[in-house]
Design a protein around this motif. Sequence first.
Motif, PDB file in Angstrom:
ATOM      1  N   ILE A  41      43.683  44.255  36.172  1.00 28.53           N
ATOM      2  CA  ILE A  41      43.468  42.800  36.229  1.00 28.53           C
ATOM      3  C   ILE A  41      44.280  42.198  37.368  1.00 28.53           C
ATOM      4  CG2 ILE A  41      43.888  40.609  35.028  1.00 28.53           C
ATOM      5  CD1 ILE A  41      43.113  42.136  32.412  1.00 28.53           C
ATOM      6  N   ASP A  42      45.535  42.600  37.484  1.00 32.69           N
ATOM      7  CA  ASP A  42      46.372  42.102  38.589  1.00 32.69           C
ATOM      8  C   ASP A  42      45.764  42.475  39.944  1.00 32.69           C
ATOM      9  OD1 ASP A  42      48.225  40.879  36.951  1.00 32.69           O
ATOM     10  OD2 ASP A  42      49.678  42.526  37.052  1.00 32.69           O
ATOM     11  N   TYR A  43      45.304  43.728  40.043  1.00 35.46           N
ATOM     12  CA  TYR A  43      44.692  44.179  41.289  1.00 35.46           C
ATOM     13  C   TYR A  43      43.426  43.390  41.596  1.00 35.46           C
ATOM     14  CZ  TYR A  43      41.975  46.885  44.578  1.00 35.46           C
ATOM     15  OH  TYR A  43      41.203  47.247  45.655  1.00 35.46           O
ATOM     16  N   ARG A  44      42.545  43.275  40.599  1.00 36.42           N
ATOM     17  CA  ARG A  44      41.285  42.543  40.800  1.00 36.42           C
ATOM     18  C   ARG A  44      41.551  41.125  41.281  1.00 36.42           C
ATOM     19  NH1 ARG A  44      38.495  40.442  35.630  1.00 36.42           N
ATOM     20  NH2 ARG A  44      40.316  39.122  35.866  1.00 36.42           N
ATOM     21  N   ASP A  45      42.427  40.431  40.581  1.00 39.79           N
ATOM     22  CA  ASP A  45      42.678  39.031  40.921  1.00 39.79           C
ATOM     23  C   ASP A  45      43.306  38.890  42.304  1.00 39.79           C
ATOM     24  OD1 ASP A  45      41.562  38.402  38.484  1.00 39.79           O
ATOM     25  OD2 ASP A  45      43.463  37.889  37.523  1.00 39.79           O
ATOM     26  N   GLY A  46      44.258  39.757  42.634  1.00 36.69           N
ATOM     27  CA  GLY A  46      44.871  39.698  43.965  1.00 36.69           C
ATOM     28  C   GLY A  46      43.889  40.047  45.064  1.00 36.69           C
ATOM     29  N   HIS A  47      43.129  41.102  44.835  1.00 34.24           N
ATOM     30  CA  HIS A  47      42.132  41.518  45.825  1.00 34.24           C
ATOM     31  C   HIS A  47      41.107  40.418  46.060  1.00 34.24           C
ATOM     32  CE1 HIS A  47      39.361  44.020  48.083  1.00 34.24           C
ATOM     33  NE2 HIS A  47      38.409  43.635  47.256  1.00 34.24           N
ATOM     34  N   CYS A  48      40.609  39.848  44.983  1.00 32.56           N
ATOM     35  CA  CYS A  48      39.563  38.825  45.121  1.00 32.56           C
ATOM     36  C   CYS A  48      40.108  37.531  45.719  1.00 32.56           C
ATOM     37  CB  CYS A  48      38.879  38.588  43.779  1.00 32.56           C
ATOM     38  SG  CYS A  48      37.883  40.024  43.263  1.00 32.56           S
ATOM     39  N   ASP A  49      41.360  37.208  45.425  1.00 34.74           N
ATOM     40  CA  ASP A  49      41.968  36.054  46.107  1.00 34.74           C
ATOM     41  C   ASP A  49      41.984  36.303  47.613  1.00 34.74           C
ATOM     42  OD1 ASP A  49      42.383  34.641  43.769  1.00 34.74           O
ATOM     43  OD2 ASP A  49      44.529  35.119  43.638  1.00 34.74           O
ATOM     44  N   GLY A  50      42.298  37.542  48.004  1.00 33.88           N
ATOM     45  CA  GLY A  50      42.286  37.900  49.420  1.00 33.88           C
ATOM     46  C   GLY A  50      40.903  37.780  50.032  1.00 33.88           C
ATOM     47  N   VAL A  51      39.890  38.205  49.282  1.00 36.85           N
ATOM     48  CA  VAL A  51      38.505  38.069  49.758  1.00 36.85           C
ATOM     49  C   VAL A  51      38.175  36.599  49.985  1.00 36.85           C
ATOM     50  CG1 VAL A  51      36.080  38.319  49.047  1.00 36.85           C
ATOM     51  CG2 VAL A  51      37.671  40.224  48.750  1.00 36.85           C
ATOM     52  N   GLY A  52      38.677  35.738  49.130  1.00 37.61           N
ATOM     53  CA  GLY A  52      38.423  34.302  49.255  1.00 37.61           C
ATOM     54  C   GLY A  52      38.973  33.692  50.532  1.00 37.61           C
ATOM     55  N   TYR A  53      39.974  34.351  51.120  1.00 34.39           N
ATOM     56  CA  TYR A  53      40.559  33.817  52.344  1.00 34.39           C
ATOM     57  C   TYR A  53      39.617  33.877  53.540  1.00 34.39           C
ATOM     58  CZ  TYR A  53      45.034  32.560  50.511  1.00 34.39           C
ATOM     59  OH  TYR A  53      46.033  31.928  49.813  1.00 34.39           O
ATOM     60  N   GLU A  54      38.504  34.567  53.367  1.00 30.46           N
ATOM     61  CA  GLU A  54      37.478  34.548  54.418  1.00 30.46           C
ATOM     62  C   GLU A  54      36.977  33.124  54.654  1.00 30.46           C
ATOM     63  OE1 GLU A  54      32.935  36.156  54.931  1.00 30.46           O
ATOM     64  OE2 GLU A  54      34.344  37.462  53.892  1.00 30.46           O
ATOM     65  N   ALA A  55      37.056  32.310  53.597  1.00 35.58           N
ATOM     66  CA  ALA A  55      36.595  30.921  53.691  1.00 35.58           C
ATOM     67  C   ALA A  55      37.679  29.972  53.195  1.00 35.58           C
ATOM     68  CB  ALA A  55      35.319  30.738  52.887  1.00 35.58           C
ATOM     69  N   VAL A  56      38.936  30.294  53.475  1.00 37.48           N
ATOM     70  CA  VAL A  56      40.043  29.509  52.944  1.00 37.48           C
ATOM     71  C   VAL A  56      39.863  28.018  53.238  1.00 37.48           C
ATOM     72  CG1 VAL A  56      41.585  29.758  54.945  1.00 37.48           C
ATOM     73  CG2 VAL A  56      42.546  29.425  52.652  1.00 37.48           C
ATOM     74  N   GLY A  57      40.010  27.234  52.195  1.00 39.45           N
ATOM     75  CA  GLY A  57      39.876  25.789  52.322  1.00 39.45           C
ATOM     76  C   GLY A  57      38.445  25.305  52.379  1.00 39.45           C
ATOM     77  N   GLY A  58      37.495  26.215  52.470  1.00 43.15           N
ATOM     78  CA  GLY A  58      36.091  25.830  52.553  1.00 43.15           C
ATOM     79  C   GLY A  58      35.439  25.772  51.183  1.00 43.15           C
ATOM     80  N   SER A  59      34.267  25.215  51.163  1.00 45.05           N
ATOM     81  CA  SER A  59      33.577  25.019  49.888  1.00 45.05           C
ATOM     82  C   SER A  59      33.067  26.317  49.281  1.00 45.05           C
ATOM     83  CB  SER A  59      32.420  24.033  50.067  1.00 45.05           C
ATOM     84  OG  SER A  59      31.480  24.534  51.003  1.00 45.05           O
ATOM     85  N   MET A  60      32.971  27.375  50.064  1.00 48.76           N
ATOM     86  CA  MET A  60      32.466  28.619  49.495  1.00 48.76           C
ATOM     87  C   MET A  60      33.574  29.587  49.076  1.00 48.76           C
ATOM     88  SD  MET A  60      30.737  30.502  52.777  1.00 48.76           S
ATOM     89  CE  MET A  60      31.015  32.244  52.549  1.00 48.76           C
ATOM     90  N   GLN A  61      34.825  29.179  49.198  1.00 49.27           N
ATOM     91  CA  GLN A  61      35.930  30.050  48.813  1.00 49.27           C
ATOM     92  C   GLN A  61      35.830  30.451  47.339  1.00 49.27           C
ATOM     93  OE1 GLN A  61      39.876  28.479  49.501  1.00 49.27           O
ATOM     94  NE2 GLN A  61      40.838  30.451  49.154  1.00 49.27           N
ATOM     95  N   GLY A  62      35.537  29.506  46.473  1.00 50.24           N
ATOM     96  CA  GLY A  62      35.411  29.804  45.046  1.00 50.24           C
ATOM     97  C   GLY A  62      34.286  30.775  44.762  1.00 50.24           C
ATOM     98  N   MET A  63      33.174  30.641  45.470  1.00 51.24           N
ATOM     99  CA  MET A  63      32.048  31.541  45.283  1.00 51.24           C
ATOM    100  C   MET A  63      32.435  32.967  45.683  1.00 51.24           C
ATOM    101  SD  MET A  63      28.301  31.535  47.145  1.00 51.24           S
ATOM    102  CE  MET A  63      28.983  32.107  48.692  1.00 51.24           C
ATOM    103  N   LEU A  64      33.153  33.106  46.782  1.00 51.12           N
ATOM    104  CA  LEU A  64      33.579  34.431  47.227  1.00 51.12           C
ATOM    105  C   LEU A  64      34.502  35.087  46.205  1.00 51.12           C
ATOM    106  CD1 LEU A  64      34.215  33.787  51.032  1.00 51.12           C
ATOM    107  CD2 LEU A  64      32.252  34.935  49.969  1.00 51.12           C
ATOM    108  N   ILE A  65      35.436  34.313  45.675  1.00 53.37           N
ATOM    109  CA  ILE A  65      36.371  34.849  44.683  1.00 53.37           C
ATOM    110  C   ILE A  65      35.638  35.242  43.412  1.00 53.37           C
ATOM    111  CG2 ILE A  65      38.334  34.269  43.191  1.00 53.37           C
ATOM    112  CD1 ILE A  65      39.358  32.509  45.562  1.00 53.37           C
ATOM    113  N   SER A  66      34.808  34.342  42.891  1.00 55.91           N
ATOM    114  CA  SER A  66      34.078  34.633  41.654  1.00 55.91           C
ATOM    115  C   SER A  66      33.116  35.797  41.826  1.00 55.91           C
ATOM    116  CB  SER A  66      33.315  33.392  41.174  1.00 55.91           C
ATOM    117  OG  SER A  66      34.201  32.379  40.778  1.00 55.91           O
ATOM    118  N   GLY A  67      32.451  35.859  42.967  1.00 56.12           N
ATOM    119  CA  GLY A  67      31.535  36.959  43.225  1.00 56.12           C
ATOM    120  C   GLY A  67      32.257  38.293  43.263  1.00 56.12           C
ATOM    121  N   CYS A  68      33.402  38.314  43.911  1.00 57.52           N
ATOM    122  CA  CYS A  68      34.231  39.520  43.961  1.00 57.52           C
ATOM    123  C   CYS A  68      34.678  39.904  42.556  1.00 57.52           C
ATOM    124  CB  CYS A  68      35.434  39.264  44.870  1.00 57.52           C
ATOM    125  SG  CYS A  68      36.652  40.598  44.910  1.00 57.52           S
ATOM    126  N   GLN A  69      35.138  38.934  41.788  1.00 57.83           N
ATOM    127  CA  GLN A  69      35.595  39.217  40.427  1.00 57.83           C
ATOM    128  C   GLN A  69      34.452  39.751  39.562  1.00 57.83           C
ATOM    129  OE1 GLN A  69      37.281  35.319  39.618  1.00 57.83           O
ATOM    130  NE2 GLN A  69      39.337  36.184  39.635  1.00 57.83           N
TER     131      GLN A  69
END
Length: 139
Positions: A91-119
Motif C-alpha cells: 500500500i505504501d509503495y502503491r500510493d508513493g508510486h502513484c503520487d509520483g505518476v501524478g507529477y506528470e501533470a502536477v498542479g493540473g486538472s488531470m493530476q487526480g486522474m493520473l493518480i487514481s488510474g495508477c492506483q
Amino acid sequence: MKRLVILALLLTGATCAMAQEDPPVDCANAMTQADMNQCAYEDFEKADKELNAVYKQALKSQEEADRQAAEIGPDYVGAVKALKKAQRAWIDYRDGHCDGVGYEAVGGSMQGMLISGCQATMTTARTKELRELIQGMGN
C-alpha cells in the motif's frame, strides 16, 4: 425588512439547489476532465473494494497455512504476519508510486486522474497476486 425576507428566500433556494446531487457520470462517454477524474476515482474505488474482499480470503488461506504449520512447530507459523507485512508495504509503495505518476501533470486538472488510474491499475494487479497466493495454498 422586505429585503431581508427576499435575501433569505434566495439563500434558501440556492442552498436547496446546491443540495441536489449531480447526475451520475457516464464514464463510457466522459468528456470533461472533471468527469474523467471522477471515473478514474470510481475505477480505483471498485478495484480497492475487490482487493479488500480478496485480501480477506487470502488472510483466511494464510490462517489455514499457519494452522498446518503449527503442527510441525511454532517456528513455522508466520504466514498471516508475512501477508499483513507485505500488504502494508505494498500500500505504501502503491500510493508513493502513484503520487509520483501524478507529477506528470502536477498542479493540473488531470493530476487526480493520473493518480487514481495508477492506483486502480496497481490494485487490480495486486488482487491478481493475492488470488494466485490463495490458489497456491490449494483454496
